[in-house]
Design a protein around this motif. Sequence first.
Motif, PDB file in Angstrom:
ATOM      1  N   GLY A  93      -9.645  -7.684  93.791  1.00  0.00           N
ATOM      2  CA  GLY A  93     -10.585  -8.326  93.819  1.00  0.00           C
ATOM      3  C   GLY A  93     -11.775  -8.447  94.891  1.00  0.00           C
ATOM      4  O   GLY A  93     -12.582  -9.075  95.066  1.00  0.00           O
ATOM      5  N   PRO A 126     -10.008 -13.162  92.091  1.00  0.00           N
ATOM      6  CA  PRO A 126     -10.613 -13.365  93.407  1.00  0.00           C
ATOM      7  C   PRO A 126     -10.184 -12.415  94.626  1.00  0.00           C
ATOM      8  O   PRO A 126      -8.998 -12.027  94.546  1.00  0.00           O
ATOM      9  N   SER A 136     -15.496 -13.587  93.349  1.00  0.00           N
ATOM     10  CA  SER A 136     -14.751 -12.548  94.098  1.00  0.00           C
ATOM     11  C   SER A 136     -16.031 -11.837  94.546  1.00  0.00           C
ATOM     12  O   SER A 136     -16.981 -11.649  93.850  1.00  0.00           O
ATOM     13  N   SER A 155      -5.537 -17.420  90.781  1.00  0.00           N
ATOM     14  CA  SER A 155      -6.210 -16.246  91.000  1.00  0.00           C
ATOM     15  C   SER A 155      -6.193 -15.615  89.526  1.00  0.00           C
ATOM     16  O   SER A 155      -6.477 -14.159  89.736  1.00  0.00           O
ATOM     17  N   PRO A 387     -15.155 -21.586  95.187  1.00  0.00           N
ATOM     18  CA  PRO A 387     -14.107 -21.005  95.090  1.00  0.00           C
ATOM     19  C   PRO A 387     -12.594 -21.852  95.037  1.00  0.00           C
ATOM     20  O   PRO A 387     -11.705 -21.231  94.704  1.00  0.00           O
TER      21      PRO A 387
END
Length: 464
Positions: A93, A126, A136, A155, A387
């Motif tokens: 990522g 990510p 990412s 993730s 995020p």
Amino acid sequence: MTSHHDLDAATLSARYADGSLTPSEVAESVIARVEAREPELNALYLFDAEQVRRDAAASTERWRAGEQLSAYDGVPVTVKENIARAGQPKPSGTAIPNPPIAEQNAPTTDRLLEAGAVIVGSTTMPDWGMLSSGVSSLHGVTRGALNPAHTSGGSSAGAGTAAAAGYGPFHIGTDIGGSIRLPGTWQGLTALKPSEGLIPLDVPYDGRAAGPLTRTAADSIRLMSIVAQPDPRDYLTRSYAPMDWSTEPLSPAGMRVALQLDAGSGLPVEPETRAIIERAAARFAEAGATIVPLEPFVPADVLEGLVNFWRTRSFADYEMLSEAERAAVLPFIAEWCAAGEHFSAAQTVRNRNRIDEMARLTRAATEPFDLVLSPVSPVAAFPAEDPMPITDPLQTMGHISFTVPYNMSGQPAVSIGAGVQEDGRTVGLQIASRIGTDDQLMRVALWFESVRGADADVDWTRVA
């Protein structure tokens, strides 16, 4: 009329067997789907349409000759980019230049190829897998297929989106704190973090697991029948008794079932999410299960210590990078792991020991029960560009308080769709069980899928 890319694995297998459909025809449908949705969703890191066609053509010939490698020969599958495919890069990522090239396949990749599955591509994640989203430095933003304004979860970001978008029926992700189940809850999927080592890894460590993300519980069971096989490369694995990957639903009648609505740490559970989980628990009670409230069993300082150990572990990697390489890492991750620089050696050991403490507390609290029900996440899907649900990198990951205990204890835990909030965001029910009971757990999940009610179902034909 259902498109080929939307068919489940059992239907594909049956139609390959009777000759009414070929893997090549299905591959063309999946390729068209990928090409239509990828500009917006951004779920695939590696995608080679011509290689997909070649692999599907080989499968088509095997079926014609009666030499298929398994019942699922020719079924499309994706694997997360950190699951090694020989000769392919593994950037994890990050936009750091010159990512390592895998010298050999991961065990999961080998099992899929041995079964004749057609690998559509590798899915995005990510940076270093340390976010619960699809943000990412390398890929940009992976979006949720149900609503591209919402997160994919992470993730296993691309894996969740590929499953929800219909890039074939089978998808494999990895999970160290919720990374399979969070995309599951936020995209209406069935997503299993199996018992520790049940799916072997080539890079094992405490809490890490690989597992399926699919639109249905039955397809997760079918995928487990392929990949849940021992492999000597996983030096942390254990021997399990053979499991019966049956797609016969298992009622929880007579089972002792815990209901946990407060994790004791992290974010509070949203009222709509709580109501959906309580309604799901009522289905278990109506079926004859004994429902027992379960109090919090992992204190906030244990969760914080674990997250601080993760910070230090990631900083150890970050510190080794050149200045230019550091600049390529997502700023959120750089700030997040930099907080791990200043823990003393003694404190780092104490933080590492939180893994064992969390495992002990989780096993002790859940041992009296056949199943434990809870939310997967205290919150529903958040904006795709964020995020985390908590956007301050210096705060503890307060959204994994229900999921991460089962990574550390090694117990299986599945996310299965339980309802939809008024604004359309999906809510997953987490069902956990004792280690080594994955096959029974998934049959219960299959049962719940059949009784949860139509208002909890995702209409996959309406996914754009």
